[in-house]
Design a protein around this motif. Structure first.
Motif, PDB file in Angstrom:
ATOM      1  N   ARG A 282      37.942  36.376  50.736  1.00 30.38           N
ATOM      2  CA  ARG A 282      37.116  37.575  50.524  1.00 30.38           C
ATOM      3  C   ARG A 282      36.413  37.997  51.809  1.00 30.38           C
ATOM      4  O   ARG A 282      36.396  39.187  52.157  1.00 30.38           O
ATOM      5  CB  ARG A 282      36.089  37.282  49.429  1.00 30.38           C
TER       6      ARG A 282
ATOM      7  N   GLN B 295      37.014  41.479  53.811  1.00 25.77           N
ATOM      8  CA  GLN B 295      35.876  42.381  54.011  1.00 25.77           C
ATOM      9  C   GLN B 295      35.723  42.755  55.481  1.00 25.77           C
ATOM     10  O   GLN B 295      35.448  43.916  55.803  1.00 25.77           O
ATOM     11  CB  GLN B 295      34.596  41.735  53.489  1.00 25.77           C
TER      12      GLN B 295
ATOM     13  N   VAL C 241      41.837  46.696  48.789  1.00 24.46           N
ATOM     14  CA  VAL C 241      40.909  46.819  47.662  1.00 24.46           C
ATOM     15  C   VAL C 241      41.296  45.908  46.505  1.00 24.46           C
ATOM     16  O   VAL C 241      40.456  45.136  46.003  1.00 24.46           O
ATOM     17  CB  VAL C 241      40.800  48.292  47.215  1.00 24.46           C
ATOM     18  N   PRO C 242      42.553  45.924  46.010  1.00 23.47           N
ATOM     19  CA  PRO C 242      42.885  45.013  44.903  1.00 23.47           C
ATOM     20  C   PRO C 242      42.792  43.538  45.278  1.00 23.47           C
ATOM     21  O   PRO C 242      42.444  42.702  44.426  1.00 23.47           O
ATOM     22  CB  PRO C 242      44.329  45.402  44.548  1.00 23.47           C
ATOM     23  N   LYS C 243      43.062  43.200  46.512  1.00 22.99           N
ATOM     24  CA  LYS C 243      42.942  41.804  46.939  1.00 22.99           C
ATOM     25  C   LYS C 243      41.482  41.357  46.923  1.00 22.99           C
ATOM     26  O   LYS C 243      41.168  40.230  46.511  1.00 22.99           O
ATOM     27  CB  LYS C 243      43.540  41.632  48.335  1.00 22.99           C
ATOM     28  N   LEU C 244      40.597  42.241  47.378  1.00 24.57           N
ATOM     29  CA  LEU C 244      39.174  41.915  47.323  1.00 24.57           C
ATOM     30  C   LEU C 244      38.702  41.753  45.879  1.00 24.57           C
ATOM     31  O   LEU C 244      37.939  40.818  45.566  1.00 24.57           O
ATOM     32  CB  LEU C 244      38.368  43.012  48.028  1.00 24.57           C
ATOM     33  N   ARG C 245      39.132  42.626  45.012  1.00 22.43           N
ATOM     34  CA  ARG C 245      38.746  42.523  43.604  1.00 22.43           C
ATOM     35  C   ARG C 245      39.264  41.237  42.978  1.00 22.43           C
ATOM     36  O   ARG C 245      38.566  40.588  42.186  1.00 22.43           O
ATOM     37  CB  ARG C 245      39.284  43.736  42.834  1.00 22.43           C
ATOM     38  N   PHE C 246      40.485  40.855  43.333  1.00 22.94           N
ATOM     39  CA  PHE C 246      41.056  39.628  42.784  1.00 22.94           C
ATOM     40  C   PHE C 246      40.277  38.405  43.263  1.00 22.94           C
ATOM     41  O   PHE C 246      40.027  37.465  42.495  1.00 22.94           O
ATOM     42  CB  PHE C 246      42.523  39.515  43.195  1.00 22.94           C
TER      43      PHE C 246
ATOM     44  N   ILE D   1      37.075  38.336  44.182  1.00 23.13           N
ATOM     45  CA  ILE D   1      35.772  38.352  43.512  1.00 23.13           C
ATOM     46  C   ILE D   1      35.912  37.935  42.051  1.00 23.13           C
ATOM     47  O   ILE D   1      35.060  37.220  41.507  1.00 23.13           O
ATOM     48  CB  ILE D   1      35.136  39.749  43.634  1.00 23.13           C
ATOM     49  N   HIS D   2      37.007  38.335  41.406  1.00 24.40           N
ATOM     50  CA  HIS D   2      37.245  37.941  40.017  1.00 24.40           C
ATOM     51  C   HIS D   2      37.391  36.429  39.892  1.00 24.40           C
ATOM     52  O   HIS D   2      36.854  35.817  38.960  1.00 24.40           O
ATOM     53  CB  HIS D   2      38.506  38.636  39.495  1.00 24.40           C
TER      54      HIS D   2
ATOM     55  N   GLY E 215      32.959  36.740  39.652  1.00 22.52           N
ATOM     56  CA  GLY E 215      32.095  37.891  39.894  1.00 22.52           C
ATOM     57  C   GLY E 215      31.035  37.672  40.946  1.00 22.52           C
ATOM     58  O   GLY E 215      30.104  38.477  41.064  1.00 22.52           O
TER      59      GLY E 215
ATOM     60  N   THR F 297      29.236  38.126  44.111  1.00 25.80           N
ATOM     61  CA  THR F 297      29.216  39.140  45.173  1.00 25.80           C
ATOM     62  C   THR F 297      28.145  38.815  46.207  1.00 25.80           C
ATOM     63  O   THR F 297      27.549  39.702  46.817  1.00 25.80           O
ATOM     64  CB  THR F 297      28.944  40.538  44.583  1.00 25.80           C
TER      65      THR F 297
END
Length: 300
Positions: A207, A211, A241-246, A248-249, A253, A255
């Motif tokens: 992440r 970033q 963007v989807p890699k960052l969301r994955f 964080i998931h 969650g 952050t």
């Protein structure tokens, strides 16, 4: 047809974004052109890896850095070599792209743990090459590493020698916005590290790497020298963007990482500020008159 598209790709496979000395001056545009013209429009990673191999051999042959025909002799790409022959900078770039393409090929068709292990090893090699590329750019392109050498003064009793024709060295490198090249390479290396950490399920470090890369690309997109460059930077941001969301998931969650503004190293952030300031000056100097109600008023 697909065959005609492949022929067009083969014809343009040698075009990369270089300056008059042969130095790669737009890393992102070079990567995109090479990928789109050599297989990645059809997700053919094996073909792209073969192109990278041919490109590396072509550059090594042109810069006289081949590693032996009958017996292997390893030749490292050094800072002095890049300063003397800027084309050498594309060797670690293409090596990183070749290893990344090999990883993508093995990841898609992996049927055993051995193939997955081999793919992870190729990705680690891509990280090493991209890190080496970043190191070369920092050492060769920063102003403090380019001292100006005074020309020797001829003594009265010495004979006048014929002027020696100088080969292009760092002149083109200085002219073409070297700070932006360093920033592009830093974003590329961070993106590659993010892929490696994500492959090994180290979500926090992945992440942070994504970033940092996304923040650099986003800021470069605002001050890019051309519309095409800005679009390429935006594409890379959207890709992460989807890699960052994955990531964080998988961190449930969490952050709590650094914000995009502070995710970049201080020395890189200072380079980004300098590039933005230079772009603002160029934009201001380009405004020569104001058009209002059909009348042009010159600025003085």
């Amino acid at each position: 047809t697909k065959d005609e598209e492949e022929e067009e790709e083969e014809e343009g496979e040698e075009e990369v974004v270089m300056d008059e000395t042969g130095a790669v001056v737009d890393i992102f545009l070079t990567i995109k052109q090479c990928q789109q013209r050599n297989g990645l429009r059809h997700d053919d990673y094996s073909r792209y890896a073969s192109y990278c191999t041919r490109r590396i051999h072509c550059v090594r042959k042109g810069t006289k850095t081949t590693q032996g025909k009958n017996k292997y002799h390893k030749k490292e790409i050094t800072t002095n070599g890049v300063l003397g022959e800027p084309r050498q900078l594309s060797i670690p770039l293409m090596c990183a792209e070749r290893c990344w393409a090999a990883w993508m090929t093995l990841r898609e068709g992996a049927e055993s743990s051995r193939q997955r292990f081999h793919g992870a090893k190729r990705l680690w090699r891509a990280v090493q090459h991209s890190t080496r590329l970043e190191q070369l750019c920092r050492e060769a392109y920063e102003p403090e590493s380019l001292p100006s050498k005074p020309e020797p003064v001829a003594q009265p009793d010495q004979k006048q020698q014929q002027p020696v024709k100088k080969t292009p060295t760092t002149k083109g490198v200085r002219v073409k916005g070297t700070k932006r090249v360093v920033l592009e390479v830093a974003a590329y290396a961070a993106w590659m590290r993010g892929n490696f950490e994500m492959e090994h399920r180290r979500w926090a470090t992945a992440r942070d790497a994504f970033q940092a890369s996304s923040s650099i690309c986003e800021q470069l997109a605002r001050v890019g020298p051309s519309k095409e460059f800005c679009e390429v930077c935006q594409e890379r941001v959207q890709e992460m963007v989807p890699k960052l969301r994955f990531c964080i998931h998988n961190l449930k969650g969490d952050t709590s990482s650094a914000s995009p503004a502070t995710a970049v190293a201080p020395e890189l952030q200072s380079m980004l500020d300098a590039v933005a300031e230079e772009a603002a000056k160029n934009q201001t100097s380009a405004v020569r008159d104001i058009n209002w109600r059909g009348r042009s008023v010159p600025l003085r």
